[in-house]
Design a protein around this motif. Structure first.
Motif, short mmCIF file in Angstrom:
data_model
loop_
_atom_site.label_atom_id
_atom_site.label_comp_id
_atom_site.label_asym_id
_atom_site.label_seq_id
_atom_site.Cartn_x
_atom_site.Cartn_y
_atom_site.Cartn_z
N VAL A 48 0.84 -1.20 0.00
CA VAL A 48 0.00 0.00 0.00
C VAL A 48 0.87 1.24 0.00
N ARG A 49 0.68 2.10 -1.01
CA ARG A 49 1.45 3.34 -1.13
C ARG A 49 0.58 4.58 -1.05
N ALA A 50 -0.74 4.42 -1.13
CA ALA A 50 -1.70 5.52 -0.96
C ALA A 50 -3.05 4.90 -0.65
N VAL A 51 -3.89 5.64 0.04
CA VAL A 51 -5.20 5.13 0.47
C VAL A 51 -6.29 6.13 0.09
N VAL A 52 -7.42 5.60 -0.38
CA VAL A 52 -8.61 6.41 -0.62
C VAL A 52 -9.74 5.86 0.23
N LEU A 53 -10.39 6.73 1.00
CA LEU A 53 -11.56 6.35 1.79
C LEU A 53 -12.76 7.09 1.24
N THR A 54 -13.82 6.35 0.89
CA THR A 54 -15.01 6.97 0.31
C THR A 54 -16.24 6.18 0.72
N GLY A 55 -17.40 6.57 0.19
CA GLY A 55 -18.64 5.88 0.50
C GLY A 55 -19.36 5.49 -0.78
N SER A 56 -20.19 4.47 -0.70
CA SER A 56 -20.99 4.07 -1.86
C SER A 56 -22.32 4.82 -1.83
N GLY A 57 -22.93 4.98 -2.99
CA GLY A 57 -24.20 5.68 -3.05
C GLY A 57 -24.03 7.19 -3.03
N LYS A 58 -25.05 7.89 -2.53
CA LYS A 58 -25.08 9.35 -2.59
C LYS A 58 -24.70 10.03 -1.28
N LYS A 59 -24.36 9.24 -0.25
CA LYS A 59 -23.95 9.81 1.02
C LYS A 59 -22.62 9.19 1.43
N PHE A 60 -21.79 10.02 2.07
CA PHE A 60 -20.51 9.50 2.55
C PHE A 60 -20.71 8.69 3.82
N CYS A 61 -21.19 9.32 4.87
CA CYS A 61 -21.48 8.62 6.13
C CYS A 61 -22.27 9.57 7.03
N VAL A 62 -23.48 9.17 7.40
CA VAL A 62 -24.34 10.04 8.21
C VAL A 62 -24.09 9.87 9.70
#
Length: 260
Positions: A48-62
């Motif tokens: 691992v040389r870089a990390v991306v954190l995201t969410g699926s759908g239309k919201k990141f995290c409520v």
């Protein structure tokens, strides 16, 4: 059945995706444990040389799963059992010796704010917005939300956001320094991937030292910081990437970094 948190590793870029779109990617006991497991797996991956954190759908995290809270026999016991694990997952990206990008693809609230802002670089979609949420239901911040807001926007703005629970849109977040760039919704993933690929091709050992120097600067005296800088500079100069970078500069070519 589905995985509440997805993990992918390709060309040195690890992508973590919160995967409860029908619930706004809210965090319950199952998804919280899955997030911890993925972060632990990430820490064990030398590739691992870089990390991306995201969410699926239309919201990141409520934030936390309100339904789970509502049906808990003992809400305090639920928090006591779950929060330490989640706090470990949120704090560990700061300890990773590589850049972490959060791609905030929509609204983030409550503990989702801590996740959204835990990246070294925070990218947001135009539909992204933050809402404190805690005080509206009589709770106080967790998952680093208070720390991240105060670190990036200052104590006064952090209190305003957490007291009033009013949505703060992407452009205002950019103006406050809460996020580093805003993109159209349909371009966010592409931009995050491109940036992650660029960083993954860079001097990741250098990035790791930069993270430690910058993130801890506020807790050290100038002399302590200078001593740490000196040690890291000496280590960098003796590394493969350090020698390659200097040689490439002199030869007027692009360096080929290996992260060591």
């Amino acid at each position: 059945m589905f995985d509440p948190v997805l993990f992918d590793l390709s060309d040195g870029v690890a992508t973590i995706t919160l995967n409860r779109p029908d619930a706004g990617n809210s965090i319950n006991e199952t998804s919280g444990m899955a997030l911890v497991a993925v972060v632990d797996k990430l820490r064990a991956q030398d590739a691992v040389r870089a990390v991306v954190l995201t969410g699926s759908g239309k919201k990141f995290c409520v934030g936390g799963d309100i339904d789970e809270m509502l049906h808990a026999a003992d809400l305090s016991a639920l928090m006591q059992a779950g929060i330490p694990r989640l706090h470990a997952a949120v704090s560990r990206p700061a300890e990773l010796p590589c850049p972490v990008i959060t791609a905030v693809n929509g609204p983030a609230g409550g503990g989702g704010i801590g996740l959204a802002l835990c990246g070294d670089i925070v990218l947001a979609s135009q539909s992204m917005k933050l809402r404190g949420g805690y005080s509206a239901i009589g709770l106080s911040p967790d998952l680093g939300a208070s720390w991240q807001l105060a670190r990036r926007a200052g104590a006064a703005q952090a209190k305003r956001i957490l007291f009033l629970n009013e949505p703060v849109g992407a452009e205002e977040c950019l103006a406050l320094g809460l996020v580093d760039a805003v993109y159209p919704d349909d371009r966010l993933a592409e931009e995050a991937c491109a940036l992650a690929a660029r960083l993954a091709a860079g001097a990741t050992a250098s990035f790791g030292r930069i993270k430690q120097l910058v993130d801890g600067a506020g807790t050290r005296s100038l002399q302590e910081q200078l001593a740490l800088e000196a040690g890291y500079m000496i280590a960098s100069a003796g590394s493969r990437d350090g020698r390659e970078g200097v040689r490439a500069f002199m030869e007027k070519r692009s360096p080929v970094f290996r992260g060591r």
